[in-house]
Write a protein that holds these residues in place. Sequence first.
Motif, PDB file in Angstrom:
ATOM      1  N   SER A 244      -1.675 -80.358  33.516  1.00 22.23           N
ATOM      2  CA  SER A 244      -2.916 -79.799  34.070  1.00 22.23           C
ATOM      3  C   SER A 244      -3.625 -78.905  33.062  1.00 22.23           C
ATOM      4  N   LEU A 247      -5.497 -81.221  30.725  1.00 20.53           N
ATOM      5  CA  LEU A 247      -6.707 -81.743  31.377  1.00 20.53           C
ATOM      6  C   LEU A 247      -7.821 -80.707  31.381  1.00 20.53           C
ATOM      7  N   LYS A 248      -7.465 -79.448  31.572  1.00 24.19           N
ATOM      8  CA  LYS A 248      -8.486 -78.391  31.587  1.00 24.19           C
ATOM      9  C   LYS A 248      -9.184 -78.291  30.234  1.00 24.19           C
ATOM     10  N   ARG A 249      -8.437 -78.568  29.174  1.00 27.51           N
ATOM     11  CA  ARG A 249      -9.017 -78.494  27.832  1.00 27.51           C
ATOM     12  C   ARG A 249      -9.957 -79.655  27.532  1.00 27.51           C
ATOM     13  N   ILE A 250      -9.634 -80.824  28.087  1.00 26.20           N
ATOM     14  CA  ILE A 250     -10.382 -82.015  27.666  1.00 26.20           C
ATOM     15  C   ILE A 250     -11.438 -82.480  28.662  1.00 26.20           C
ATOM     16  N   LEU A 251     -11.297 -82.094  29.929  1.00 20.31           N
ATOM     17  CA  LEU A 251     -12.265 -82.548  30.928  1.00 20.31           C
ATOM     18  C   LEU A 251     -13.465 -81.606  31.007  1.00 20.31           C
ATOM     19  N   PRO A 252     -14.636 -82.122  31.345  1.00 20.30           N
ATOM     20  CA  PRO A 252     -15.772 -81.241  31.631  1.00 20.30           C
ATOM     21  C   PRO A 252     -15.415 -80.293  32.782  1.00 20.30           C
ATOM     22  N   ASP A 253     -15.956 -79.095  32.753  1.00 20.61           N
ATOM     23  CA  ASP A 253     -15.595 -78.070  33.729  1.00 20.61           C
ATOM     24  C   ASP A 253     -15.735 -78.544  35.169  1.00 20.61           C
ATOM     25  N   MET A 255     -15.829 -81.562  36.385  1.00 20.73           N
ATOM     26  CA  MET A 255     -14.888 -82.627  36.720  1.00 20.73           C
ATOM     27  C   MET A 255     -13.505 -82.047  37.009  1.00 20.73           C
ATOM     28  N   TYR A 256     -13.110 -81.071  36.202  1.00 19.28           N
ATOM     29  CA  TYR A 256     -11.810 -80.437  36.424  1.00 19.28           C
ATOM     30  C   TYR A 256     -11.815 -79.671  37.751  1.00 19.28           C
ATOM     31  N   MET A 259     -11.383 -82.077  40.535  1.00 17.25           N
ATOM     32  CA  MET A 259      -9.997 -82.532  40.596  1.00 17.25           C
ATOM     33  C   MET A 259      -9.116 -81.507  41.336  1.00 17.25           C
TER      34      MET A 259
END
Length: 266
Positions: A244, A247-253, A255-256, A259
């Motif tokens: 997780s 994912l926080k580093r790579i996903l747009p804010d 989108m995260y 999720m």
Amino acid sequence: MKKVVLITGASSGLGKSIGEFLHEKGYTVYGTSRNPDKITDSVFRLLQLEVRDVESINNAVAKLLAAEGRIDVLVNNAGVGILGPLEEIPTDEIRNNFETNLFGPIEVMKAVLPQMRIQKSGLIINITSIAGYMGLPYRSVYSASKGALEYVTEALRMEVKPFGIEVTNVAPGEFATNIAAHRYHVRVSQASPYGAYAKTIEVINSQVGGGDDPALMGGAIYKIINTPKPNIHYKVGPFLSRFSIVLKRILPDKMYEKMLMNHYKL
């Protein structure tokens, strides 16, 4: 010479598991508890310590040093959970959480650092949380207090490195402990606008019940103690908890955020 280890909050849960593992490996382990006289099954010595009381902290450290003459490792494990809509959490409970999860560990570090400087060696391991890497719904205060400890650790690490002292963070994910029984949580009324909170609590509690074996933390701490130059951050626990953060580093804010909201049934 056996290394001397001090573990706060070691009467149950992760602290107890860490202490038992290190004790079996031959370390001289001292744990702490607010009420050590009530604990009858500890395989290592327990000292009375309340992390919200500076005098209590100093007394415990003084007793350890009087008995052993040194302290090689501090595992700052004592902490408390808190759940609830931020709007409905009493401010006193927010302060109490920060006193336990942030200011308490800081005071324990202050108490052991003078001896570690004299020794020109020492290791401080602060147990934080995967939750400290992100703002989680209904866990805002917990995320904030653990996240603050992460940053304090990063800064302190640079300040004490010239003295031969190492400092690191270990962020556990979900482990099968009794944390759910001891944490504070808001009991919302039927009139509360936060009706989704009840469903979120079910999700959070199910994660704890299905978490990893706490004994795994003992092995992780043992490896860190035996690492000459520890990393700044470690993450321990189920794969999804650790992933997780990635994912926080790579996903747009947004989108995260979506999720997380889906995960917590919001």
